[in-house]
Design a protein around this motif. Structure first.
Motif, short mmCIF file in Angstrom:
data_model
loop_
_atom_site.label_atom_id
_atom_site.label_comp_id
_atom_site.label_asym_id
_atom_site.label_seq_id
_atom_site.Cartn_x
_atom_site.Cartn_y
_atom_site.Cartn_z
N HIS A 1 18.58 77.42 10.93
CA HIS A 1 19.33 76.69 11.96
C HIS A 1 18.42 75.65 12.62
CE1 HIS A 1 22.13 76.00 15.22
NE2 HIS A 1 21.26 76.41 16.12
N SER B 1 17.57 73.27 15.54
CA SER B 1 17.91 73.08 16.95
C SER B 1 16.98 72.06 17.63
CB SER B 1 17.92 74.42 17.68
OG SER B 1 18.52 74.25 18.95
N ASP C 1 21.92 78.79 19.14
CA ASP C 1 20.63 79.46 18.87
C ASP C 1 20.75 80.97 19.16
OD1 ASP C 1 19.83 76.82 18.64
OD2 ASP C 1 18.11 76.99 19.99
N LYS D 1 24.00 73.79 22.03
CA LYS D 1 22.92 74.09 21.07
C LYS D 1 22.25 75.42 21.45
CE LYS D 1 21.52 71.96 18.03
NZ LYS D 1 21.92 71.86 16.59
N ASN E 1 13.05 74.16 16.76
CA ASN E 1 13.47 73.32 17.89
C ASN E 1 12.56 72.10 17.91
OD1 ASN E 1 13.95 76.34 18.64
ND2 ASN E 1 15.38 75.18 19.90
N THR F 1 11.02 81.61 15.44
CA THR F 1 11.36 80.26 15.90
C THR F 1 10.09 79.41 15.84
OG1 THR F 1 13.04 81.07 17.42
CG2 THR F 1 12.08 78.94 17.95
N ILE G 1 14.77 79.59 12.95
CA ILE G 1 15.23 78.49 13.83
C ILE G 1 14.05 77.57 14.08
CG2 ILE G 1 16.11 77.90 16.15
CD1 ILE G 1 17.37 80.64 16.33
N TYR H 1 15.23 79.63 28.00
CA TYR H 1 16.24 78.57 27.84
C TYR H 1 16.80 78.17 29.21
CZ TYR H 1 16.59 78.68 22.71
OH TYR H 1 16.34 78.54 21.37
N ARG I 1 20.17 84.17 16.58
CA ARG I 1 19.27 85.31 16.84
C ARG I 1 20.04 86.62 16.86
NH1 ARG I 1 16.77 81.71 20.57
NH2 ARG I 1 15.06 80.80 19.38
#
Ligand code: NAD
Ligand code: DAU
Length: 349
Positions: free
Chosen positions: A128, A130, A164, A160, A182, A244, A180, A150, A168
């Motif tokens: 994914h 992000s 995420d 978004k 970012n 991530t 993921i 976050y 997860r």
């Protein structure tokens, strides 16, 4: 042989990812699934669309029945998910579209992958893509780490962030092999000219005003799009499941400084006396919820997978300006039609 689904492959970053994968992995079959919204443009892929390992599928990730059928038919080994509504300003005027595509669309893909892989996750991966905007805004110092909580402020970043969390949750609940990343702000060829850099290139070219939000003091960390695509390749193949990774350019600019640099390059390229286009700068009402500063700490990606940006900003920025000036037909095509209505609504000209 692997079958890889890339969603949003006709968009800005997706087209660079598709190009990289189609050229680098002739043994993979690459499926580009894209709805072709205003931001999707198959012209972005004209150099690879005849390759035998490239396939285009037009479709909407929000349509669960369609997505389930596609996964059942093609039985992908991997998913690289980039399809999204991506422009913050549009999310302020029309948040629902962002919830449908970015949240519901992502969960539809997770469900479809979970169904066809049926707990046999050997050799499978759901990646994914992000954004750093999920972390919120920084003050004058510090940078976002993978552990930063976050704190999204726009409907775009909230959608978004939500996607995420679902990715997860599917890893933690069902064991889906997810990863993921970012990333910070990308720049380069094929970016839709609603975003700062291509918008301002186009406006300078046509002697139109340059709408700087607020005082122009917001800071973004800019990365050349091909370096993002390289990071995506690396993470897809070598990133650890369930992890991530932050991706960034280590290249912070205040908007107004970036704009002045752009003006300097543009005036030179257009043969205008130095500083001519400074007169186009117009300070306008700030973007609602405008995040002050983004900066990425990409040390995990560097330490674990050895990734570094390869394109120096001076070189990448100059190349980017040259690309937009050389590709007038592309720019004219994407700025015709409905883009004109958007522009009038946003900027009132
Ligand atoms: P973009 O807007 O240029 O492209 C998005 C693509 O997704 C388009 O081709 C569009 O047609 C397609 N799409 C939109 N809705 C769809 C739907 N419902 N079904 C199928 N396809 C659909 O976006 P981008 O800037 O290339 O960003 C790609 C991804 O990277 C996004 O997930 C974005 O959040 C993320 N990202 C972008 C940046 C950046 O600086 N642009 C930085 C970090 C992360
Ligand atoms: O940080 C990653 C994000 O970068 C991605 O997730 C988003 O998809 C992408 O659109 C981008 O978001 P930004 O909001 O940072 O990008 P944008 O190009 O819209 O704006 C960059 C900065 O320039 C921001 O501080 C707002 C400002 N700006 C933008 C526009 C369009 C202006 O001052 N005037 C403008 O007309």
């Amino acid at each position: 042989m692997k079958k890889i689904l890339i969603t949003g492959g006709a968009g800005f970053i997706g087209s660079h990812v598709v190009r990289l994968f189609v050229n680098k992995y002739p043994d993979y079959q690459i499926y580009n699934l894209d709805k072709l919204t205003y931001a999707g443009n198959l012209e972005n892929l004209s150099d690879v669309d005849k390759m035998p390992n490239y396939h285009f599928v037009k479709g909407d990730i929000v349509d669960a029945a369609f997505i389930n059928q596609l996964f059942e038919k093609e039985r992908f080994d991997g998913v690289i998910h980039l399809a999204a509504e991506s422009h913050v300003d549009r999310s302020i005027t029309n948040p629902m579209e962002f919830i449908f595509t970015n949240v519901v669309g992502t969960v539809n893909l997770l469900n479809a992958a979970k169904t066809i892989w049926k707990d046999n996750y050997e050799g499978k991966r759901f990646y994914h893509i992000s954004t750093d905007e999920v972390y919120g805004a920084l003050g004058d110092t510090g940078s976002f780490k993978e552990t930063t909580p976050y704190s999204p402020h726009s409907p775009y970043s909230a959608a978004k962030a939500s996607s995420d969390h679902f990715v997860r949750a599917y890893h933690d609940t069902y064991g889906l092999p997810t990863v993921i990343s970012n990333c910070s702000n990308n720049y380069g060829p094929n970016q839709f000219p609603e975003k700062l850099i291509p918008l301002f290139i186009n406006n300078i070219k046509h002697n139109k005003s340059l709408p700087v939000y607020g005082k122009g003091i917001n800071v973004r960390d800019w990365l050349y799009v091909v370096d993002h695509a390289r990071a995506i390749d690396l993470i897809f193949h070598k990133g650890k499941t369930g992890e991530t990774y932050n991706i960034g350019g280590n290249n912070e600019w205040r908007n107004i400084d970036l704009i002045k640099k752009l003006i300097e390059i543009m005036d030179r390229k257009l043969g205008r006396p130095e500083g001519t286009s400074l007169a186009l700068i117009t300070y306008v009402t700030d973007r609602a919820g405008h995040d002050l500063r983004y900066a990425i700490d990409a040390s995990k990606l560097r330490a674990e997978l050895g990734w570094e940006p390869t394109i120096k900003f001076d070189e990448g920025f100059e190349k980017t300006v040259e690309w937009y000036l050389a590709n007038e037909a592309w720019l004219n095509n994407v700025t015709s039609g409905s883009y004109q209505d958007y522009y009038k609504k946003m900027y009132g000209e």
